[in-house]
Design an enzyme around this catalytic site. Sequence first.
Site, PDB file in Angstrom:
ATOM      1  N   GLY A  26       0.830  -1.210   0.000  1.00  0.00           N
ATOM      2  CA  GLY A  26       0.000   0.000   0.000  1.00  0.00           C
ATOM      3  C   GLY A  26       0.858   1.251   0.000  1.00  0.00           C
ATOM      4  CB  ALA A  27       4.296   1.803  -0.908  1.00  0.00           C
ATOM      5  N   GLY A  30      -0.800   7.766   0.684  1.00  0.00           N
ATOM      6  CA  GLY A  30      -0.902   7.977   2.120  1.00  0.00           C
ATOM      7  C   GLY A  30       0.314   7.588   2.956  1.00  0.00           C
ATOM      8  N   GLY A  32       1.676   4.668   3.648  1.00  0.00           N
ATOM      9  CA  GLY A  32       2.622   3.716   3.064  1.00  0.00           C
ATOM     10  C   GLY A  32       3.607   4.405   2.131  1.00  0.00           C
ATOM     11  CB  SER A 152      -6.551   1.290  13.409  1.00  0.00           C
ATOM     12  OG  SER A 152      -7.368   2.357  13.837  1.00  0.00           O
ATOM     13  CE1 TYR A 177      -9.353   0.352   8.794  1.00  0.00           C
ATOM     14  CE2 TYR A 177      -9.931   1.432  10.862  1.00  0.00           C
ATOM     15  CZ  TYR A 177      -9.029   1.206   9.836  1.00  0.00           C
ATOM     16  OH  TYR A 177      -7.795   1.816   9.856  1.00  0.00           O
TER      17      TYR A 177
END
Length: 303
Positions: A26-27, A30, A32, A152, A177
């Site tokens: 996920g780079a 955001g 990442g 999270s 989530y």
Amino acid sequence: MVSDRAEVGAGVEDVDLSGRTVFVTGATDGIGRETALALGRLGARVLIHGRSEEKGREVLSQLSAYGADPALFLADFASQDAVRALADEIADHVGRLDVLVNNAGGLFTDGELTEDGVEYTFAVNHLAPFTLTADLYPLLRETEGRVVTVSSEAHRGARIDFDSLRSVDGYSGWRAYGRSKLANVLFVRELAERVDEDGVSANSLHPGVVPGSGFGRNLPDPISAGMHALSGPLAALPGPFVDSVVEGAETSVYLATSPEVEGVSGKYFVNCEEKRPSRAARDRRTQRRLWTVSEELSDTEFA
Ligand SMILES: NC(=O)c1ccc[n+]([C@@H]2O[C@H](COP(=O)([O-])OP(=O)(O)OC[C@H]3O[C@@H](n4cnc5c(N)ncnc54)[C@H](OP(=O)(O)O)[C@@H]3O)[C@@H](O)[C@H]2O)c1
């Protein structure tokens, strides 16, 4: 004064990662993306993952300025086959892997099942990093590497109903989530126990409240727009309001590199400091059961 470099905020700007290979999922966006750039500036060879080739190429071109032969890999984490193919590609591409940052994920408001018949949020946020870590584990074992998983604070208050992982009845995006982020913490705690003898470490973290990332993109419009509005002026203020994307990357960069956490494993961090996760996240029976269920759902066995 908040730094515009995550490695400075994490206090690791003097760490030299030359000769090390790191992989950040996920780079392409955001937190990442900022994590990958910070690790690149510290000298690592950075492998990045995302779904969008266009966004990935932009990050690659920034990373190229730091040298060390970066590379982009594409895979949709909603598919277990795609995750396994990604792990194979990585293994073919590199001779070593020192750090895996399991960062990809999000909040998904539409309840749906993946092609594998698993609730989407659980599949992307938990099952994908589970399989990826298992498949890349032989490489991580060789380097006594570090696994860093972005969870999270939303894991607090969540629980895992093991009977509903293949269902979207009564779906709530926030609940799904929270459950997936609780799974991240439980996964890391069990992983840490299993890999301790190999010298591999595994930790999880909360990155902060980061409205300036792409995180809110799946929320209804007014909320999504509100989150972006918060990302500018408020993120610049000191205090417990919200964090910039750079600040959001600091704890990942800290756990991936800092000598202070050498040998520290199975812990949960916030703001580069260890913090006790929720009671549910410390439940060893759930931790074990999650591992078994994850192996079944992903058809994966840890080496
Ligand atoms: N932002 C916050 O306030 C906050 C707070 C707590 C935890 N987190 C966690 O921090 C991590 C990073 O979030 P972020 O805020 O940086 O979000 P972001 O800007 O939306 O970035 C998420 C990254 O994950 C990738 N991704 C999303 N769905 C994917 C899928 N199905 N398959 C493969 N890749 C996928 C995205 O790729 P695409 O660009 O292709 O979509 C993107 O590269 C997440 O695990 C999130 O849960 C964020």
